[in-house]
Design an enzyme around this catalytic site. Sequence first.
Site, PDB file in Angstrom:
ATOM      1  N   ASP A  45       0.848  -1.192   0.000  1.00  0.00           N
ATOM      2  CA  ASP A  45       0.000   0.000   0.000  1.00  0.00           C
ATOM      3  C   ASP A  45       0.879   1.236   0.000  1.00  0.00           C
ATOM      4  O   ASP A  45       1.807   1.356   0.801  1.00  0.00           O
ATOM      5  CB  ASP A  45      -0.899   0.011   1.241  1.00  0.00           C
ATOM      6  CG  ASP A  45      -1.737   1.280   1.310  1.00  0.00           C
ATOM      7  OD1 ASP A  45      -2.683   1.402   0.516  1.00  0.00           O
ATOM      8  OD2 ASP A  45      -1.433   2.151   2.158  1.00  0.00           O
ATOM      9  N   TYR A  50       2.741  10.231   0.180  1.00  0.00           N
ATOM     10  CA  TYR A  50       3.796   9.742   1.065  1.00  0.00           C
ATOM     11  C   TYR A  50       5.189  10.179   0.609  1.00  0.00           C
ATOM     12  O   TYR A  50       6.131  10.157   1.391  1.00  0.00           O
ATOM     13  CB  TYR A  50       3.763   8.211   1.169  1.00  0.00           C
ATOM     14  CG  TYR A  50       2.492   7.619   1.719  1.00  0.00           C
ATOM     15  CD1 TYR A  50       1.506   8.417   2.301  1.00  0.00           C
ATOM     16  CD2 TYR A  50       2.261   6.255   1.638  1.00  0.00           C
ATOM     17  CE1 TYR A  50       0.334   7.863   2.791  1.00  0.00           C
ATOM     18  CE2 TYR A  50       1.093   5.690   2.130  1.00  0.00           C
ATOM     19  CZ  TYR A  50       0.127   6.494   2.703  1.00  0.00           C
ATOM     20  OH  TYR A  50      -1.041   5.929   3.181  1.00  0.00           O
ATOM     21  N   LYS A  78      -2.871   5.923  -4.038  1.00  0.00           N
ATOM     22  CA  LYS A  78      -3.951   6.895  -3.825  1.00  0.00           C
ATOM     23  C   LYS A  78      -3.684   8.233  -4.509  1.00  0.00           C
ATOM     24  O   LYS A  78      -2.543   8.688  -4.555  1.00  0.00           O
ATOM     25  CB  LYS A  78      -4.119   7.143  -2.311  1.00  0.00           C
ATOM     26  CG  LYS A  78      -4.199   5.884  -1.470  1.00  0.00           C
ATOM     27  CD  LYS A  78      -4.145   6.201   0.012  1.00  0.00           C
ATOM     28  CE  LYS A  78      -3.940   4.934   0.817  1.00  0.00           C
ATOM     29  NZ  LYS A  78      -2.532   4.451   0.754  1.00  0.00           N
ATOM     30  N   HIS A 109      -7.676   9.640  -1.732  1.00  0.00           N
ATOM     31  CA  HIS A 109      -7.021   9.620  -0.416  1.00  0.00           C
ATOM     32  C   HIS A 109      -7.869  10.285   0.667  1.00  0.00           C
ATOM     33  O   HIS A 109      -8.047   9.733   1.757  1.00  0.00           O
ATOM     34  CB  HIS A 109      -5.657  10.316  -0.521  1.00  0.00           C
ATOM     35  CG  HIS A 109      -4.674   9.885   0.515  1.00  0.00           C
ATOM     36  ND1 HIS A 109      -3.323   9.866   0.285  1.00  0.00           N
ATOM     37  CD2 HIS A 109      -4.835   9.461   1.786  1.00  0.00           C
ATOM     38  CE1 HIS A 109      -2.694   9.431   1.372  1.00  0.00           C
ATOM     39  NE2 HIS A 109      -3.593   9.193   2.298  1.00  0.00           N
TER      40      HIS A 109
END
Length: 309
Positions: A45, A50, A78, A109
Amino acid sequence: MAATSFQLNTGKAIPALGLGTWQSKPGEVKSAVSYALQNGYTLVDCAYCYGNEAEVGEGLAEAFAAGVRRDDVFVMTKAWASYNTRIEQCLDKSLRALGVDYVDMYLIHWPLLLNPNGNDDKFPTLPDGSRDIIRDWKHTEAWKQMEALLATGKVRGIGVSNYSKNYLEELLASCTVVPAVNQIENHPSLPQQEIVDLCRAQNIHVVAYSPLGSTGSPLFSAAPVVAIAEKRGVSAATVLLSYHVARGSTVLAKSVTPARISTNAVIVKLDDEDMAQLRAYSDDLTAKGELKRYVYPPFGIDFGFPDKS
């Protein structure tokens, strides 16, 4: 034996356990992804936000070079909130960074729009330092773009993340394709039962993140968790991860340490008595108004979660 995968409303299977990559430090993600995929994990994931998808991609490439088959790996990522008016553009960036032609699951997200023309690609701010948010935007508009992605071959399934019951009901009232997944923070201190129940009723699969709470989380010393761990001869972390699989949810375990990655892969089957104890713990926290949410960015928006509304 605990379930190893679950069937999605797309007809595809999703692994019961995945490796999370949020907040993994630079220089650590590549080896964590590579090790996990070569040692039993089949789900990774990630997310554009990020900021480490290129390194995740290096880990994927290393695992593939070592003999792991792309078809055997479930890649989930996402679209970030500053890209919710240009979903495919964000997807293309992720695909390039990850080094893959498609992702198995693509998620919204958060259901809001950060200014796409703001002063930062991911976290635009106003002069006072607050988040630069387009307040009159409708999250259902992003879902229309998500649905259009299915015809491109770049995604195998689409879903949402951080959707409350209220937001999910708004989406279900207008969507053509029902989300395959809703990824939410989930653990006995935040059972989010109202969301889990709605997802079950609509055949939307729940994916749990932050399943251990956070560093120093009181979950590790919670009486039922300790009791079940002693009964099963496993760690508190194993109990907390196994809780989700027993609920029929996929759980994301985040670590960059090989030994921890391996121990997190141990999922045990919890029986009805175990689950009743954990439900009683959650119900008690709910009744006392002591539910604990560890992940809630300072957007200044009411997303409809009862513990935050």
